[in-house]
Design an enzyme around this catalytic site. Structure first.
Site, mmCIF file in Angstrom:
data_model
loop_
_atom_site.group_PDB
_atom_site.id
_atom_site.type_symbol
_atom_site.label_atom_id
_atom_site.label_comp_id
_atom_site.label_asym_id
_atom_site.label_seq_id
_atom_site.Cartn_x
_atom_site.Cartn_y
_atom_site.Cartn_z
ATOM 1 N N PHE A 1 -2.506 -10.220 -0.427
ATOM 2 C CA PHE A 1 -2.079 -9.300 0.632
ATOM 3 C C PHE A 1 -0.608 -9.471 1.014
ATOM 4 O O PHE A 1 -0.178 -9.036 2.077
ATOM 5 C CB PHE A 1 -2.972 -9.478 1.867
ATOM 6 C CG PHE A 1 -4.426 -9.188 1.568
ATOM 7 C CD1 PHE A 1 -4.886 -7.884 1.466
ATOM 8 C CD2 PHE A 1 -5.317 -10.225 1.347
ATOM 9 C CE1 PHE A 1 -6.211 -7.612 1.155
ATOM 10 C CE2 PHE A 1 -6.656 -9.972 1.035
ATOM 11 C CZ PHE A 1 -7.109 -8.656 0.940
ATOM 12 N N LEU A 2 0.171 -10.137 0.143
ATOM 13 C CA LEU A 2 1.577 -10.379 0.489
ATOM 14 C C LEU A 2 2.370 -9.079 0.508
ATOM 15 O O LEU A 2 2.049 -8.121 -0.205
ATOM 16 C CB LEU A 2 2.205 -11.345 -0.518
ATOM 17 C CG LEU A 2 2.364 -10.906 -1.980
ATOM 18 C CD1 LEU A 2 3.622 -10.091 -2.227
ATOM 19 C CD2 LEU A 2 2.366 -12.113 -2.881
ATOM 20 N N GLU B 1 6.197 -7.484 -0.045
ATOM 21 C CA GLU B 1 7.503 -7.796 -0.607
ATOM 22 C C GLU B 1 8.482 -7.951 0.550
ATOM 23 O O GLU B 1 8.374 -7.274 1.564
ATOM 24 C CB GLU B 1 7.969 -6.684 -1.554
ATOM 25 C CG GLU B 1 7.107 -6.620 -2.797
ATOM 26 C CD GLU B 1 7.629 -5.635 -3.833
ATOM 27 O OE1 GLU B 1 8.815 -5.270 -3.789
ATOM 28 O OE2 GLU B 1 6.825 -5.241 -4.688
ATOM 29 N N LYS C 1 -9.421 -4.926 -1.041
ATOM 30 C CA LYS C 1 -7.994 -4.729 -1.339
ATOM 31 C C LYS C 1 -7.609 -3.235 -1.332
ATOM 32 O O LYS C 1 -6.659 -2.825 -0.666
ATOM 33 C CB LYS C 1 -7.671 -5.356 -2.696
ATOM 34 C CG LYS C 1 -6.287 -5.089 -3.204
ATOM 35 C CD LYS C 1 -5.221 -5.757 -2.366
ATOM 36 C CE LYS C 1 -3.858 -5.261 -2.758
ATOM 37 N NZ LYS C 1 -2.773 -6.068 -2.316
ATOM 38 N N PHE D 1 2.416 -1.341 11.610
ATOM 39 C CA PHE D 1 2.321 -0.224 10.671
ATOM 40 C C PHE D 1 2.213 1.130 11.367
ATOM 41 O O PHE D 1 1.594 2.059 10.855
ATOM 42 C CB PHE D 1 1.193 -0.447 9.640
ATOM 43 C CG PHE D 1 1.686 -1.325 8.511
ATOM 44 C CD1 PHE D 1 1.975 -2.660 8.744
ATOM 45 C CD2 PHE D 1 1.932 -0.803 7.260
ATOM 46 C CE1 PHE D 1 2.492 -3.468 7.746
ATOM 47 C CE2 PHE D 1 2.455 -1.595 6.245
ATOM 48 C CZ PHE D 1 2.723 -2.930 6.498
ATOM 49 N N CYS E 1 2.927 -0.480 -4.431
ATOM 50 C CA CYS E 1 1.517 -0.686 -4.065
ATOM 51 C C CYS E 1 0.868 0.518 -3.394
ATOM 52 O O CYS E 1 -0.097 1.071 -3.931
ATOM 53 C CB CYS E 1 1.408 -1.899 -3.156
ATOM 54 S SG CYS E 1 2.051 -3.379 -3.946
ATOM 55 N N LYS F 1 0.364 3.811 -5.458
ATOM 56 C CA LYS F 1 -0.548 3.562 -6.587
ATOM 57 C C LYS F 1 -1.968 3.279 -6.087
ATOM 58 O O LYS F 1 -2.948 3.786 -6.644
ATOM 59 C CB LYS F 1 -0.007 2.365 -7.373
ATOM 60 C CG LYS F 1 -0.992 1.712 -8.318
ATOM 61 C CD LYS F 1 -0.331 0.578 -9.089
ATOM 62 C CE LYS F 1 -0.317 -0.725 -8.336
ATOM 63 N NZ LYS F 1 -1.498 -1.548 -8.460
ATOM 64 N N LYS G 1 11.974 -0.785 0.781
ATOM 65 C CA LYS G 1 11.886 -1.356 2.127
ATOM 66 C C LYS G 1 12.948 -2.434 2.243
ATOM 67 O O LYS G 1 13.638 -2.718 1.255
ATOM 68 C CB LYS G 1 10.490 -1.929 2.390
ATOM 69 C CG LYS G 1 10.123 -3.075 1.452
ATOM 70 C CD LYS G 1 8.762 -3.667 1.765
ATOM 71 C CE LYS G 1 8.858 -4.601 2.936
ATOM 72 N NZ LYS G 1 7.624 -5.390 3.129
ATOM 73 N N ARG H 1 10.891 0.595 -6.865
ATOM 74 C CA ARG H 1 9.766 1.354 -7.423
ATOM 75 C C ARG H 1 9.180 2.285 -6.357
ATOM 76 O O ARG H 1 8.898 1.850 -5.252
ATOM 77 C CB ARG H 1 8.692 0.399 -7.948
ATOM 78 C CG ARG H 1 9.098 -0.269 -9.258
ATOM 79 C CD ARG H 1 8.083 -1.283 -9.695
ATOM 80 N NE ARG H 1 8.059 -2.444 -8.807
ATOM 81 C CZ ARG H 1 7.163 -3.432 -8.902
ATOM 82 N NH1 ARG H 1 6.225 -3.374 -9.814
ATOM 83 N NH2 ARG H 1 7.215 -4.468 -8.085
HETATM 84 C C1 UGA Z 1 1.834 -3.696 0.808
HETATM 85 C C2 UGA Z 1 0.867 -4.328 1.824
HETATM 86 O O1 UGA Z 1 1.475 -4.337 3.124
HETATM 87 C C3 UGA Z 1 0.498 -5.756 1.408
HETATM 88 O O2 UGA Z 1 -0.461 -6.289 2.308
HETATM 89 C C4 UGA Z 1 -0.071 -5.723 -0.013
HETATM 90 O O3 UGA Z 1 -0.368 -7.036 -0.476
HETATM 91 C C5 UGA Z 1 0.945 -5.102 -0.954
HETATM 92 O O4 UGA Z 1 1.242 -3.765 -0.507
HETATM 93 C C6 UGA Z 1 0.349 -5.077 -2.336
HETATM 94 O O5 UGA Z 1 -0.674 -4.406 -2.543
HETATM 95 O O6 UGA Z 1 0.791 -5.848 -3.210
HETATM 96 P P1 UGA Z 1 4.480 -3.845 0.358
HETATM 97 O O7 UGA Z 1 4.256 -2.626 -0.478
HETATM 98 O O8 UGA Z 1 5.215 -4.991 -0.227
HETATM 99 O O9 UGA Z 1 3.044 -4.443 0.840
HETATM 100 O O10 UGA Z 1 5.296 -3.442 1.671
HETATM 101 P P2 UGA Z 1 4.918 -2.883 3.133
HETATM 102 O O11 UGA Z 1 5.600 -3.717 4.129
HETATM 103 O O12 UGA Z 1 3.463 -2.708 3.285
HETATM 104 O O13 UGA Z 1 5.625 -1.444 3.117
HETATM 105 C C7 UGA Z 1 5.188 -0.387 2.259
HETATM 106 C C8 UGA Z 1 5.909 0.896 2.596
HETATM 107 O O14 UGA Z 1 5.480 1.403 3.847
HETATM 108 C C9 UGA Z 1 7.425 0.776 2.687
HETATM 109 O O15 UGA Z 1 8.006 1.896 2.064
HETATM 110 C C10 UGA Z 1 7.714 0.797 4.181
HETATM 111 O O16 UGA Z 1 8.974 1.322 4.482
HETATM 112 C C11 UGA Z 1 6.595 1.705 4.680
HETATM 113 N N1 UGA Z 1 6.203 1.474 6.081
HETATM 114 C C12 UGA Z 1 5.631 0.304 6.456
HETATM 115 C C13 UGA Z 1 6.380 2.492 7.027
HETATM 116 O O17 UGA Z 1 6.892 3.582 6.716
HETATM 117 N N2 UGA Z 1 5.975 2.270 8.316
HETATM 118 C C14 UGA Z 1 5.398 1.107 8.712
HETATM 119 O O18 UGA Z 1 5.039 0.988 9.912
HETATM 120 C C15 UGA Z 1 5.232 0.098 7.753
#
Ligand code: UGA
Length: 441
Positions: free
Chosen positions: A155-156, A158, A207, A252, A263, A266, A323, A330
């Site tokens: 659940f990490l 990036e 997941k 979020f 992530c 996909k 982000k 990606r």
């Molecule tokens: C996400 C999940 O948060 C992780 O828990 C999961 O392990 C990971 O996918 C995965 O499946 O490997 P990640 O994609 O690294 O992590 O980044 P996030 O912080 O979740 O952000 C994802 C996208 O959502 C970014 O484009 C970010 O800008 C956007 N976002 C996030 C928003 O637009 N608003 C928010 O409130 C939060």
């Protein structure tokens, strides 16, 4: 414990490093010799805060090694984690060929004399993959091998991967074997986190369901932001007001240009696809995707309306990564935005603290100038768009920005700049789901 991690991508590399950090002996396996060699020399394939230092420390302590020798790893390690890519097919289904390939290789190495082995799936996969992995092992290995298959999703995030791994909210372990479960609990004992013990299929579903729910939260607040713009309300205040309800939570609920990355896009697609195949369609997730796409469209429409036409307009974009705190581009919404602006004939400059190189590759064929400095990027610009939520954009010297721009207009696609400060600096400020702010003439 001796642990093997197959695949040195984001998940494999950071997970392996954190396992070593808590005291396990870890070998990270990759079939890319060049990558393995450069990891041995301490060269990082990705930018991730704190990762490089942690790799160096654990390599010197002898707990972390990199190798291409899968056979040796399977012989030496009781637990073998599979962390290879699971990219999407064009129809949204998940490409499991890497998982299948690695499983066959492991199966061909296993012998009954080696003793008990646990094969753990760390990659994000559709439900029932674990059962198929077990079948492949049965089919391709010697008679009498003693193996269990476990699902242990990651659940990490990036940008904060190391902290997320070392201090997880929970560890999910899915297994239909108590012996495998007990062994896995020993792996995670040093992390001191709650462990969710479930069956294999439920772990796989957790997941997909978790990522899709987070994407749904983002699309929900983005849909609310569109209503706020029409109603003259403020989405940040709405998010605060609803987020203080513990059942909802503020996490979020940041309205913006939409979600991107390797992530969410996909996994939402993958979940839609597997649910459809199982005969239990998740229509709600199709709306999540639709809102996500509409969010960028609406934003580009607002910029266009402001400038009337985009052709030959100078537009500066801060942020290329999907982000903050990563160089990963990606499925980056910022990249999609830049491409849209270029397609409409705008003269685009872009800046990102870490994603200049990866961004240049993703934007090949587009006439965008990638700058080394965030203030050079806004030189003579008619609009500055903030596309990624990097902290340094929130802290920008707005007077300097105004002095450099031709027309002082900011479109903040991540709601991170203090609007009042922009106005005080003499900048017209537009954001997501909030009123436009204009400086006093
Ligand atoms: C996400 C999940 O948060 C992780 O828990 C999961 O392990 C990971 O996918 C995965 O499946 O490997 P990640 O994609 O690294 O992590 O980044 P996030 O912080 O979740 O952000 C994802 C996208 O959502 C970014 O484009 C970010 O800008 C956007 N976002 C996030 C928003 O637009 N608003 C928010 O409130 C939060």
């Amino acid at each position: 414990m001796n642990l093997a991690i197959i695949g040195t991508g984001y998940v494999g590399l950071t997970t392996g490093t954190c396992f070593a950090e808590v005291g396990h002996n870890v070998v990270c396996i990759d079939n890319n010799e060049v990558k393995v060699e450069s990891l041995r020399q301490g060269k990082m394939p990705i930018y991730e805060p704190d990762l490089e230092e942690m790799i160096v420390t654990n390599v010197s302590a002898g707990r972390l090694t990199f190798s291409t020798d899968l056979a040796a790893a399977v012989r030496d390690c009781e637990i073998i984690f599979i962390a290879v890519p699971t990219p999407p097919h064009d129809d949204g289904s998940v490409d499991l060929s890497y998982i299948e390939g690695v499983t066959r290789e492991i199966a061909s190495i296993l012998t009954p004399e080696m003793g008990y082995r646990v094969v753990v799936d760390k990659s994000t996969v559709p439900v029932s993959t674990g059962a198929k992995v077990y079948k492949v092992i049965e089919r391709y290995s010697h008679r009498g091998v003693d193996v269990d298959v476990v699902s242990n999703p990651e659940f990490l995030r990036e940008g904060s991967a190391v902290a997320d791994l070392l201090h997880p909210d929970r560890i999910v372990i899915g297994s239909d074997s108590q012996r495998a479960m007990d062994l896995m609990k020993r792996v995670y004992q040093p992390f001191n986190a709650p462990i969710v013990e479930v069956d294999l299929a439920s772990a796989e579903l957790i997941k997909h369901a978790a990522n899709s729910f987070l994407a749904l939260k983002i699309s929900y607040i983005n849909a609310v932001s569109a209503v706020c713009e029409k109603a003259g309300a403020d989405v940040e205040l709405v998010a605060m007001g609803i987020g203080m309800d513990k059942r909802i939570s503020r996490h979020f609920l940041n309205a913006g240009l939409g979600y991107g990355g390797s992530c969410f896009p996909k996994d939402v697609k993958g979940f839609i696809n597997v649910a459809e195949q199982l005969g239990a369609p998740m229509e709600i997730l199709k709306e999540v995707e639709r809102v996500n796409e509409a969010q960028l469209e609406r934003f580009v429409g607002r910029v266009r309306k402001k400038l009337w036409v985009l052709r030959n307009k100078r537009i500066a974009v801060w942020g290329i990564a999907f982000k903050q705190n990563t160089d990963d581009v990606r499925e980056s919404v910022a990249v999609k935005l830049i491409k849209r602006l270029c397609d409409e004939g705008a003269i685009v400059t872009a800046y990102d603290p870490k994603a200049a190189e990866t961004g240049a590759a993703a934007l090949q064929g587009y006439s965008v100038t990638i700058c080394d400095d965030m203030y050079d990027c806004v030189q003579d610009a008619e609009v500055l768009i903030v596309a990624t939520e990097w902290k340094q954009f929130a802290m920008a010297n707005l007077v300097k920005v105004r002095e450099r721009m031709r027309l002082p207009i900011i479109f903040d696609g991540r709601n991170i700049i203090h609007g009042e400060n922009a106005v005080h600096a003499g900048i017209e400020y537009h954001s997501i789901g909030r009123k436009n702010l204009y400086p006093n003439k």
